[in-house]
Design a protein around this motif. Structure first.
Motif, PDB file in Angstrom:
ATOM      1  N   PRO A  94       0.817  -1.221   0.000  1.00  0.00           N
ATOM      2  CA  PRO A  94       0.000   0.000   0.000  1.00  0.00           C
ATOM      3  C   PRO A  94       0.847   1.266   0.000  1.00  0.00           C
ATOM      4  N   GLY A  95       0.422   2.243  -0.806  1.00  0.00           N
ATOM      5  CA  GLY A  95       1.130   3.513  -0.882  1.00  0.00           C
ATOM      6  C   GLY A  95       2.350   3.490  -1.771  1.00  0.00           C
ATOM      7  N   LYS A  96       2.612   2.385  -2.457  1.00  0.00           N
ATOM      8  CA  LYS A  96       3.786   2.282  -3.324  1.00  0.00           C
ATOM      9  C   LYS A  96       3.369   1.917  -4.751  1.00  0.00           C
ATOM     10  N   GLN A  97       4.300   2.180  -5.644  1.00  0.00           N
ATOM     11  CA  GLN A  97       4.090   1.741  -7.025  1.00  0.00           C
ATOM     12  C   GLN A  97       4.728   0.366  -7.189  1.00  0.00           C
ATOM     13  N   VAL A  98       3.931  -0.598  -7.588  1.00  0.00           N
ATOM     14  CA  VAL A  98       4.406  -1.972  -7.718  1.00  0.00           C
ATOM     15  C   VAL A  98       4.368  -2.382  -9.188  1.00  0.00           C
ATOM     16  N   ARG A  99       4.989  -3.530  -9.466  1.00  0.00           N
ATOM     17  CA  ARG A  99       5.106  -3.974 -10.857  1.00  0.00           C
ATOM     18  C   ARG A  99       4.558  -5.390 -11.035  1.00  0.00           C
ATOM     19  N   SER A 100       4.037  -5.613 -12.226  1.00  0.00           N
ATOM     20  CA  SER A 100       3.653  -6.950 -12.656  1.00  0.00           C
ATOM     21  C   SER A 100       4.297  -7.193 -14.021  1.00  0.00           C
ATOM     22  N   ALA A 101       4.202  -8.399 -14.505  1.00  0.00           N
ATOM     23  CA  ALA A 101       4.805  -8.735 -15.796  1.00  0.00           C
ATOM     24  C   ALA A 101       3.939  -9.755 -16.509  1.00  0.00           C
ATOM     25  N   ILE A 102       3.984  -9.703 -17.831  1.00  0.00           N
ATOM     26  CA  ILE A 102       3.241 -10.661 -18.649  1.00  0.00           C
ATOM     27  C   ILE A 102       4.037 -10.952 -19.914  1.00  0.00           C
ATOM     28  N   ASP A 103       4.155 -12.229 -20.226  1.00  0.00           N
ATOM     29  CA  ASP A 103       4.866 -12.671 -21.428  1.00  0.00           C
ATOM     30  C   ASP A 103       3.876 -12.721 -22.587  1.00  0.00           C
ATOM     31  N   ILE A 104       4.178 -12.011 -23.662  1.00  0.00           N
ATOM     32  CA  ILE A 104       3.310 -11.951 -24.843  1.00  0.00           C
ATOM     33  C   ILE A 104       4.053 -12.578 -26.011  1.00  0.00           C
ATOM     34  N   LYS A 105       3.475 -13.618 -26.595  1.00  0.00           N
ATOM     35  CA  LYS A 105       4.113 -14.299 -27.720  1.00  0.00           C
ATOM     36  C   LYS A 105       3.164 -14.362 -28.901  1.00  0.00           C
ATOM     37  N   ASN A 106       3.696 -14.054 -30.084  1.00  0.00           N
ATOM     38  CA  ASN A 106       2.924 -14.140 -31.317  1.00  0.00           C
ATOM     39  C   ASN A 106       2.935 -15.590 -31.795  1.00  0.00           C
ATOM     40  N   THR A 107       1.795 -16.247 -31.755  1.00  0.00           N
ATOM     41  CA  THR A 107       1.701 -17.648 -32.166  1.00  0.00           C
ATOM     42  C   THR A 107       1.186 -17.806 -33.595  1.00  0.00           C
ATOM     43  N   SER A 108       0.968 -16.705 -34.298  1.00  0.00           N
ATOM     44  CA  SER A 108       0.471 -16.785 -35.675  1.00  0.00           C
ATOM     45  C   SER A 108       1.638 -16.801 -36.656  1.00  0.00           C
ATOM     46  N   LYS A 109       1.318 -16.905 -37.936  1.00  0.00           N
ATOM     47  CA  LYS A 109       2.330 -16.917 -38.990  1.00  0.00           C
ATOM     48  C   LYS A 109       2.513 -15.542 -39.617  1.00  0.00           C
ATOM     49  N   SER A 110       1.887 -14.542 -39.057  1.00  0.00           N
ATOM     50  CA  SER A 110       1.965 -13.184 -39.581  1.00  0.00           C
ATOM     51  C   SER A 110       2.484 -12.238 -38.508  1.00  0.00           C
ATOM     52  N   HIS A 111       2.870 -11.035 -38.937  1.00  0.00           N
ATOM     53  CA  HIS A 111       3.218 -10.001 -37.966  1.00  0.00           C
ATOM     54  C   HIS A 111       1.936  -9.525 -37.277  1.00  0.00           C
ATOM     55  N   VAL A 112       2.032  -9.296 -35.986  1.00  0.00           N
ATOM     56  CA  VAL A 112       0.858  -8.922 -35.200  1.00  0.00           C
ATOM     57  C   VAL A 112       1.196  -7.702 -34.347  1.00  0.00           C
ATOM     58  N   ALA A 113       0.315  -6.704 -34.407  1.00  0.00           N
ATOM     59  CA  ALA A 113       0.433  -5.546 -33.526  1.00  0.00           C
ATOM     60  C   ALA A 113      -0.393  -5.802 -32.272  1.00  0.00           C
ATOM     61  N   PHE A 114       0.133  -5.382 -31.126  1.00  0.00           N
ATOM     62  CA  PHE A 114      -0.607  -5.532 -29.869  1.00  0.00           C
ATOM     63  C   PHE A 114      -0.713  -4.179 -29.179  1.00  0.00           C
ATOM     64  N   LYS A 115      -1.698  -4.076 -28.310  1.00  0.00           N
ATOM     65  CA  LYS A 115      -1.939  -2.806 -27.627  1.00  0.00           C
ATOM     66  C   LYS A 115      -2.573  -3.059 -26.268  1.00  0.00           C
ATOM     67  N   PHE A 116      -2.096  -2.336 -25.253  1.00  0.00           N
ATOM     68  CA  PHE A 116      -2.646  -2.396 -23.903  1.00  0.00           C
ATOM     69  C   PHE A 116      -3.674  -1.292 -23.716  1.00  0.00           C
ATOM     70  N   GLN A 117      -4.685  -1.578 -22.932  1.00  0.00           N
ATOM     71  CA  GLN A 117      -5.614  -0.570 -22.441  1.00  0.00           C
ATOM     72  C   GLN A 117      -5.927  -0.875 -20.990  1.00  0.00           C
ATOM     73  N   THR A 118      -6.241   0.162 -20.215  1.00  0.00           N
ATOM     74  CA  THR A 118      -6.576  -0.027 -18.808  1.00  0.00           C
ATOM     75  C   THR A 118      -7.723   0.890 -18.416  1.00  0.00           C
ATOM     76  N   THR A 119      -8.444   0.479 -17.402  1.00  0.00           N
ATOM     77  CA  THR A 119      -9.549   1.297 -16.896  1.00  0.00           C
ATOM     78  C   THR A 119      -9.053   2.388 -15.950  1.00  0.00           C
ATOM     79  N   ALA A 120      -7.765   2.367 -15.607  1.00  0.00           N
ATOM     80  CA  ALA A 120      -7.195   3.367 -14.690  1.00  0.00           C
ATOM     81  C   ALA A 120      -5.891   3.922 -15.269  1.00  0.00           C
ATOM     82  N   PRO A 121      -5.982   4.712 -16.341  1.00  0.00           N
ATOM     83  CA  PRO A 121      -4.752   5.216 -16.978  1.00  0.00           C
ATOM     84  C   PRO A 121      -3.966   6.194 -16.110  1.00  0.00           C
ATOM     85  N   LYS A 122      -4.594   6.789 -15.089  1.00  0.00           N
ATOM     86  CA  LYS A 122      -3.889   7.745 -14.244  1.00  0.00           C
ATOM     87  C   LYS A 122      -2.990   7.061 -13.220  1.00  0.00           C
TER      88      LYS A 122
END
Length: 267
Positions: A94-122
């Motif tokens: 509480p009261g601190k900025q913490v971190r998480s991590a997620i591994d994202i892998k493209n499993t298709s045969k094409s180039h893929v663009a990805f994008k994050f969105q959040t409900t709390a951008p602030k």
């Protein structure tokens, strides 16, 4: 009497056979007289032929609507593999900025663009927030979140976060640079890969999810440091403005040294 019975049985047979006929032909059969039957049959056929185009159009329209509805109900084809698959784990501080991590892998045969969105951008942000992955390429994204202190004497680990994250993907043609307009220009082709929920972990209590998070964060930091290092110089080195050290200068120096050893005066 026998003749009457035979005619009656024949009539019943005709009626039965008519009942067994398809509905289309039942409508065009008429009363049973030969002339009236043929005339009504031809009229029925004409009506059928006249009505066929509109009925076919309605059938095609209904089929298209059905397939569109069925397609919308089918799950979207995934282009990315996420690890963790549907949650983001954060240490609860509480009261601190913490971190998480997620591994994202493209499993298709094409180039893929990805994008994050959040409900709390602030209070949350991602690194990187978007990008393009080639076939089979992967990246570990880091997610930062500020943890607010609990309220109303709420126990720390019972605090639940309403913040959610969404990862979207889009198939792109070949190697290209990411621009924010990609997802707006092709929004009909965008796939929502996953909605990620926030789960808090006790940082003082070891568990598989916490240990995995630490490994992913370490890998993400190592990858970031390697990207910050300057690449090996393969071309001419530029020392100051207008001064270039080329191979010809080194060859010239070797040539002069060889001439001095052989006792030949340099030209």
């Amino acid at each position: 009497m026998m003749g009457v019975d035979e005619e009656k049985s024949e009539g019943e047979g005709k009626v039965w056979s008519l009942c067994r006929m398809p509905k289309l032909w039942q409508m065009s059969s008429g009363n049973g007289n030969g002339s009236s039957s043929s005339s009504s049959s031809s009229m029925g056929n004409n009506n059928v032929y006249q009505q066929t185009p509109s009925s076919e159009r309605s059938t095609v329209t209904s089929s298209n609507a059905f397939f569109s509805m069925a397609k919308s109900l089918l799950p979207a084809r995934r282009r990315l593999r996420l690890d963790p698959s549907n949650k983001l784990y954060f240490p609860y501080e509480p009261g601190k900025q913490v971190r998480s991590a997620i591994d994202i892998k493209n499993t298709s045969k094409s180039h893929v663009a990805f994008k994050f969105q959040t409900t709390a951008p602030k209070s949350c942000y991602m690194r990187p927030p978007e990008g393009i992955l080639g076939p089979g390429e992967s990246i570990i994204a880091t997610v930062f979140k500020f943890v607010e202190p609990p309220e109303n004497n709420e126990k720390p680990m019972e605090k639940k976060s309403r913040v959610k994250f969404k990862i979207m993907s889009l198939k792109v043609k070949g190697e290209t640079d990411y621009v924010p307009e990609l997802f707006e220009e092709q929004k009909d082709e965008v796939t929502v890969e996953q909605i990620l929920l926030v789960v808090f972990l006790d940082p003082e209590r070891s568990c598989p999810a916490l240990e995995k998070l630490k490994r992913q964060l370490a890998e993400a930091e190592a990858a970031l440091e390697s990207r910050k290092k300057p690449q090996e110089e393969t071309g001419p080195r530029i020392v100051g403005e207008g001064l270039v050290i080329d191979e010809w200068k080194e060859r010239r120096e070797r040539y002069l040294a060889k001439q001095q050893v052989e006792g030949v005066a340099p030209t």
